[in-house]
Design an enzyme around this catalytic site. Sequence first.
Site, PDB file in Angstrom:
ATOM      1  N   ARG A  55      29.945  33.514  44.295  1.00 14.66           N
ATOM      2  CA  ARG A  55      31.345  33.267  44.633  1.00 14.66           C
ATOM      3  C   ARG A  55      31.425  33.084  46.140  1.00 14.66           C
ATOM      4  NH1 ARG A  55      36.006  34.436  46.332  1.00 14.66           N
ATOM      5  NH2 ARG A  55      37.922  34.314  45.170  1.00 14.66           N
ATOM      6  N   GLU A  63      42.175  28.454  39.794  1.00 14.73           N
ATOM      7  CA  GLU A  63      41.344  28.544  38.588  1.00 14.73           C
ATOM      8  C   GLU A  63      41.410  27.211  37.855  1.00 14.73           C
ATOM      9  OE1 GLU A  63      39.440  31.169  38.307  1.00 14.73           O
ATOM     10  OE2 GLU A  63      40.466  32.081  40.011  1.00 14.73           O
ATOM     11  N   ARG A  97      29.021  38.914  40.328  1.00 14.54           N
ATOM     12  CA  ARG A  97      28.600  37.726  41.072  1.00 14.54           C
ATOM     13  C   ARG A  97      28.257  38.108  42.504  1.00 14.54           C
ATOM     14  NH1 ARG A  97      34.014  34.333  39.977  1.00 14.54           N
ATOM     15  NH2 ARG A  97      34.742  36.268  40.895  1.00 14.54           N
TER      16      ARG A  97
END
Length: 112
Positions: A55, A63, A97
């Site tokens: 990320r 999104e 992530r």
Amino acid sequence: MALLIKIKYGLALMLLFSTSSTGAVPQVIAGTVVGVQDGDTITVLTFNYQEVRVRLAQIHAPEKRQAFGEVSKQALAKRLMRQSIKIEVETTDKYGRTAGKVLLNGLDINRE
């Protein structure tokens, strides 16, 4: 380390500085972008063939199902897909992530 600065009207501002007593260099991951999930998340295949979900730290993009989400994803894919990059790792987010600064030929993609 902290620095306290007095400001007008009796207010104070505290600045925090993080320093490493070991002088450690931040962890860097290098690899090739093999996937783009949305405008702020990519998949990188490292040079030892491990896939890492990354990320882009300190940014937020729409999104996929939000307005301009697909446009955001396509713009990041156009810029990074199949490119060799480096990631200066900052942390791991709540989804597992890796979060960090993405560098393409020394250019900070997070800022771009």
